[in-house]
Write an enzyme that holds these catalytic residues in place. Sequence first.
Site, PDB file in Angstrom:
ATOM      1  N   ASP A  70      28.231  26.915  -7.943  1.00 16.55           N
ATOM      2  CA  ASP A  70      28.665  25.860  -7.010  1.00 16.55           C
ATOM      3  C   ASP A  70      30.018  25.284  -7.411  1.00 16.55           C
ATOM      4  O   ASP A  70      30.929  25.167  -6.597  1.00 16.55           O
ATOM      5  CB  ASP A  70      27.587  24.767  -6.843  1.00 16.55           C
ATOM      6  CG  ASP A  70      27.048  24.227  -8.167  1.00 16.55           C
ATOM      7  OD1 ASP A  70      27.387  24.781  -9.228  1.00 16.55           O
ATOM      8  OD2 ASP A  70      26.281  23.247  -8.134  1.00 16.55           O
TER       9      ASP A  70
ATOM     10  N   ASP B 136      34.355  36.463  -0.059  1.00 20.00           N
ATOM     11  CA  ASP B 136      34.833  36.043   1.271  1.00 20.00           C
ATOM     12  C   ASP B 136      35.608  34.733   1.149  1.00 20.00           C
ATOM     13  O   ASP B 136      36.648  34.543   1.772  1.00 20.00           O
ATOM     14  CB  ASP B 136      33.660  35.835   2.255  1.00 20.00           C
ATOM     15  CG  ASP B 136      33.369  37.086   3.085  1.00 20.00           C
ATOM     16  OD1 ASP B 136      33.601  38.196   2.570  1.00 20.00           O
ATOM     17  OD2 ASP B 136      32.913  36.937   4.235  1.00 20.00           O
TER      18      ASP B 136
ATOM     19  N   LYS C 195      23.855  30.644 -11.957  1.00 24.25           N
ATOM     20  CA  LYS C 195      23.242  29.351 -11.611  1.00 24.25           C
ATOM     21  C   LYS C 195      22.166  29.076 -12.659  1.00 24.25           C
ATOM     22  O   LYS C 195      20.979  28.939 -12.366  1.00 24.25           O
ATOM     23  CB  LYS C 195      22.665  29.443 -10.179  1.00 24.25           C
ATOM     24  CG  LYS C 195      22.126  28.132  -9.629  1.00 24.25           C
ATOM     25  CD  LYS C 195      23.208  27.106  -9.281  1.00 24.25           C
ATOM     26  CE  LYS C 195      22.572  25.781  -8.896  1.00 24.25           C
ATOM     27  NZ  LYS C 195      23.581  24.725  -8.653  1.00 24.25           N
TER      28      LYS C 195
END
Length: 365
Positions: A221, A249, A189
């Site tokens: 993102d 996940d 990020k």
Amino acid sequence: MKLNIVVVAGDGIGPEVTGEAIAVLKEIAAQSGHEFTFTEKRIGGVAIVQDGTPLPAETLEAALRADAVLLGAVGGNEFNTMAPDKRPEAGLLAIRAALGGFANLRPAFAFRELTVNSPLRPEIVEGVDILFVRELLGGLYFGKPRAWDKAKGEAWNTMRYTRDEVARVARIAFELAQKRRKKLTSVDKSNVLEVSQMWRATVSEVAAEFPGVTLEHQLVDSMAMHIMNRPRDFDVVVTENLFGDVLTDESAVITGSLGMLPSATIGGKVNLYEPVHGSAPDIAGKGLANPLGAILTAALVLRHSAGMEAEATAIEAAVRKVLEEGYRTPDLARGQTQGVTVLSTKEMGAKVRETIAKQLLAASS
Ligand code: IPM
Ligand code: MG
């Protein structure tokens, strides 16, 4: 070869699925003449209840002397209100830190038979084969200072990395990419965080040692979106601890069930092996749990701690075979009614062992 495996099955479905992984390893040992020993120790919620701590000293000592540590899962609803450093998860984080493995390898791949289980369209999911390398010992999970000052109504955690911590995990990711499709995606990020800016600069520097591998950088993102839109474009993906926790996940959606995914943590004193799934307390003890993630984790033990590539591949092939033959645990049977046979945890384990025995027999005759 002798292999001393310390088993920390933990909570919820941990003992059930780990039992099937051990049975598979015993089957391999019997077939191949290798000697595997299994020492069971407590971790997580069971250890809190029986020993008053999520990681008893006895467990840690045994783990540090082992050739490999096989973990089930930790956590349970009854511990949800405890402070982070007292919870079952603290035992997992402490054993990870003590064993020292910093590179957590988490494959996310599509099984052809299970594409129907994924909410993503088959043409998006088919052929996906991503290997996440999640940094496991740094970032917000371990950074200090950390606290919740209740009187002040303020809480803080620290995302901290050293250059060396980034470089060492990047190196492992590049090495793995070199053996695969030669593409590495580094996720950060860096449009907001200094830690990510250093991460990006360091990974780019390490890239010079691996001219054969193409490196790309992605922001976390948009990466979350790309994984859903075009997962086939990724080969090896390296990222920091929390981003890796979330993205792996998310990527389980590709496989159709979190219950299918194994992981191996390497680079430290003793390798730690654990399926990606959690303790699933809602289905614990009912024979409903999918043991395939744990069984595929056993394959990684053989590959990374015993150099038994043929046997590791045999386990993976057997898992594919039972899926091809239509055998499913309940989590895998969703959306399919025709041509599938739903098995319990134990029955699925037995089916895989039977298939391995047949394959190894065929290979040796
Ligand atoms: C995982 C889990 C753990 C983590 C928890 C149980 C501490 O979510 O292995 O992904 O956050 O690392
Ligand atoms: Mg997680």
